[in-house]
Write an enzyme that holds these catalytic residues in place. Structure first.
Site: not given
Ligand code: DHB
Ligand code: FE
Length: 291
Positions: A12, A197, A244
């Site tokens: 997302h 991430h 997540e």
């Molecule tokens: C990003 C990833 C996310 O899950 C989020 O909520 C906001 C930003 C990103 O990789 O930029």
């Molecule tokens: Fe996120």
């Protein structure tokens, strides 16, 4: 009775909203990611869901650190979004299915999940970006949404977080609840966010391709095996926002029948994130026996 036709998992990342607004789907940076949705659209044209149950995490738009429910279910007739400061267009409101929401809330509380029920709930990029990817608007955007939604929030933001096992159980309870709903609805379940991430700290930009592959391999046929990891293991292996994946565990849990992966796209990176897009089919066990 309502039927769960399948599940969709997707990232997302907010900057996707900017790429859509600027129609950059075919730019070299974006193309390998957006191509992953061709199959999603092909499958949906056949699966024809009426409702999407969306497992997601709120990032501070509706809930903040002062009051952050572990699990919250939307029970509104419509869900609005607002400017979160990412510089992307605000999504048009998405219709809810309040009657199905209340059925789920009743069933989940009876199943010993202590929920927060939200008759008003702002949805953030973790709902609006997946919706824009899964059901892209016509251009100009005059088409109304082809589905109603039931958003289910899971806290992936402020520790302590629910375990992977707990989220899998929540999904299973949602799956049972949907299938006990007397209306003949076709329901797709969506899990948003992930995969690996990390947006903050000294490991910002961290991605773990090997671990993401293991997760995508295991979640289809053996999701319980992933419950061996604690949340702290998960932060270490997948990054502080890789948690997540809890939304994906709940989505998988809601697939009550025989589950097969129809499509997988994995692309690194989109912004700071390993972006995965999957479609899982949910085949009723009885239908399989009869076949
Ligand atoms: C990003 C990833 C996310 O899950 C989020 O909520 C906001 C930003 C990103 O990789 O930029
Ligand atoms: Fe996120």
């Amino acid at each position: 009775m309502a039927t769960i036709v399948g599940g969709i998992g997707t990232t997302h990342v907010p900057s996707i909203g900017k790429a859509i607004a600027e129609m950059k789907q075919n730019d070299p940076y974006w193309k390998p990611f957006f191509k992953g949705f061709d199959y999603v659209h092909y499958w949906l044209a056949r699966a024809k869901p009426d409702v999407a149950v969306v497992f997601y995490n709120d990032h501070g738009l509706n809930f903040f650190l002062d009051k952050l429910p572990t699990f919250a279910v939307g029970a509104a007739g419509e869900y609005r979004s607002e400017d979160e400061g990412w510089g992307i267009p605000v999504s048009r409101p998405i219709p809810g299915d309040a009657a199905l929401s209340w059925h789920l809330v009743n069933a989940l509380v009876a199943d010993e999940f202590d929920l927060t029920t939200c008759q008003e709930m702002l949805i953030d990029h973790a709902v609006t970006i997946p919706m824009a990817l899964i059901w892209p608007a016509s251009n100009p955007p005059v088409k109304s949404w082809p589905v109603r939604i039931v958003p289910i929030e899971i806290n992936t933001v402020q520790h302590p977080l629910p375990s992977l096992a707990r989220c899998l159980k929540l999904g299973r309870a949602v799956g049972r609840a949907v299938e006990s709903y007397p209306q003949d609805l076709r329901v797709v379940v969506v899990g948003t966010g992930g995969l690996s991430h990390q947006l903050d700290g000294t490991r910002a930009g961290f991605i773990n391709k090997e671990f993401d592959k293991l997760c995508l391999d295991e979640i289809v046929g053996n999701p319980d095996s992933l419950t061996r990891y604690s949340i702290h293991d998960w932060v270490q292996l997948s990054g502080s926002q890789g948690v997540e994946f809890l939304n994906w565990m709940a989505m998988r849990g809601a697939l009550t029948g025989r589950v097969s992966e129809l499509n997988r796209n994995y692309h690194i990176p989109i912004s700071n994130t390993a972006a995965a897009t999957v479609v899982y089919e949910n085949q009723k066990e009885t239908a399989r026996k009869a076949a």
